[in-house]
Design an enzyme around this catalytic site. Structure first.
Site, PDB file in Angstrom:
ATOM      1  N   PRO A 139     -19.229 -18.258 -76.154  1.00 27.27           N
ATOM      2  CA  PRO A 139     -18.165 -17.616 -75.702  1.00 27.27           C
ATOM      3  C   PRO A 139     -18.441 -16.277 -75.138  1.00 27.27           C
ATOM      4  O   PRO A 139     -19.217 -15.594 -75.768  1.00 27.27           O
ATOM      5  CB  PRO A 139     -17.039 -17.655 -76.930  1.00 27.27           C
ATOM      6  CG  PRO A 139     -18.038 -17.816 -77.993  1.00 27.27           C
ATOM      7  CD  PRO A 139     -19.324 -18.384 -77.756  1.00 27.27           C
ATOM      8  N   CYS A 171      -9.704   4.480 -51.154  1.00 26.72           N
ATOM      9  CA  CYS A 171      -9.274   4.296 -49.829  1.00 26.72           C
ATOM     10  C   CYS A 171      -9.661   2.915 -49.421  1.00 26.72           C
ATOM     11  O   CYS A 171     -10.667   2.828 -48.110  1.00 26.72           O
ATOM     12  CB  CYS A 171      -9.849   5.375 -48.871  1.00 26.72           C
ATOM     13  SG  CYS A 171      -9.261   6.903 -49.324  1.00 26.72           S
TER      14      CYS A 171
END
Length: 385
Positions: A243, A309
């Site tokens: 996991p 941006c």
């Protein structure tokens, strides 16, 4: 994560935002759920989900091993003193340095392609990764067991590879399968384990079956575990599991403050975290739960926009919020896996601090970077390395 709002506000006030916060109790609880479901199976944590040393030490203290997929992750395992059965070396393009350090640590190697037989260090312990060629219920970028994936050997190649390992003096421990991350349909695991069981007539008994991980956070672990144990039993093998996201995702939250709002074709809440802090939404459309830590009447749909941006720098769409105001605090949940681990310094944005909540106390487990940290390696004499 079940941390009280007051504790989250206190952390943001003390350490600033963006900020990664982790709940030690939830990390422990996730591991307990895995152990309750999989019983005696050996657990190796997939370190790529979150390699923070404090979290690794906590898992190591609970007798969890590490699955490493880079030289850096192997170096972390070595730094922590992990050795032998507690270290797996995985990856489709291992380097000479990874083979060397893995050998020094006495690690088990997960073979990903036939030619690795001759690349492995002498007398290595090896699992063969099988690609079951399945279409699974997750994003294409997260699917590792599809026929078109770069991972593993085909079922037809597997018996030949096992024999080649034995002929070369290696210990062929058994098989490994990992079909992807955040798998939504438990039936995908059923199909993968069935493909492995079909190999039993061609491989004979094996010592280990590594069933990987990839379980969604709401997965029926007990159901998956029953089928994994049944597959291992078909080979007379010990079961291992790996996991990663399941253990740490729910324990982590990204705290971010509202900088302002605007409306173009859509209403935007502008926040101080974005793709540089949490890449998953932009990278593969991951959806994280968002919780506003303010209480005002009236709600409407808002998109959470980061400061980059980049038009893709959107953390969430259509989040129901009471009208955001500058300074408001938001908690982005299920961010403990592939959040801080994937954060970057793009735009020379310092990566956020990370703090752990344990027994009512906050501890800094990674200091906030500064711009000077980012460009330090660009100054001074080059070492040539």
């Amino acid at each position: 994560m079940s941390l009280p709002d007051a504790a989250l506000h206190a952390a943001a006030q003390q350490y600033g935002t963006p900020l990664y916060v982790y709940d030690a109790a939830e990390l422990d609880a996730a591991l307990a759920r895995v152990r309750a479901a999989f019983g005696p199976a050996r657990v190796h944590y997939a370190m790529k989900a979150n390699p923070n040393l404090t979290l690794l030490r906590r898992l190591q203290a609970a007798d969890v091993g590490f699955e490493c997929v880079s030289i850096g992750e192997l170096a972390r395992a070595a730094h922590l003193g992990a050795r032998g059965e507690h270290v797996l070396v995985n990856g489709p393009a291992k380097t000479d340095a990874e083979y060397r350090l893995g050998a020094e640590l006495g690690a088990t190697f997960i073979l990903d392609r036939e030619e690795e037989v001759r690349l492995l260090p002498p007398a290595a312990r090896v699992l063969v990764r099988v690609n079951p060629a399945l279409n699974v219920s997750t994003h294409d970028h997260l699917a590792t067991g599809a026929a078109t994936s770069k991972f593993g050997v085909t079922p037809d190649q597997t018996p030949r590879v096992l024999q080649a390992l034995r002929d070369a003096g290696h210990t062929a421990l058994g098989l490994h399968v990992h079909i992807g991350s955040a798998i939504r349909d438990a039936g995908d695991f059923t199909a993968a384990f069935a493909r492995l069981r079909d190999l039993r007539a061609h491989t004979g008994p094996l010592a280990v079956l590594d069933a990987g991980g990839g379980w969604s956070l709401d997965a029926d672990l007990h159901g998956i575990a029953r089928e994994a144990h049944a597959a291992a039993a078909a080979f007379g093998a010990e079961l291992w599991v790996e996991p990663g996201r399941y253990l740490v995702a729910g324990a982590g939250t990204l705290l971010t403050r509202v900088v302002g709002t605007k409306v173009t074709g859509r209403p935007f809440a502008l926040v101080d975290a974005g793709m540089t802090e949490l890449l998953r939404p932009m990278l593969y459309g991951a959806q994280h739960p968002v919780r506003p830590l303010w209480d005002r009447p009236g709600t409407g749909p808002w998109d959470l926009a980061g400061p980059a941006c980049e038009s893709g720098d959107i953390l969430a769409r259509n989040v129901s919020l009471a009208a955001p105001q500058s300074g408001d605090l938001l908690a982005i949940g299920e961010a403990g896996a592939y959040g801080a681990a994937m954060s970057s310094t793009y735009l020379t944005r310092p990566r956020p601090a990370e703090v752990l909540y344990d027994g009512g106390t906050w501890t800094v487990i990674r200091r906030r970077e500064t711009p000077q940290h980012i460009w330090a390696l660009e100054e001074g004499e080059s070492t040539g390395q």
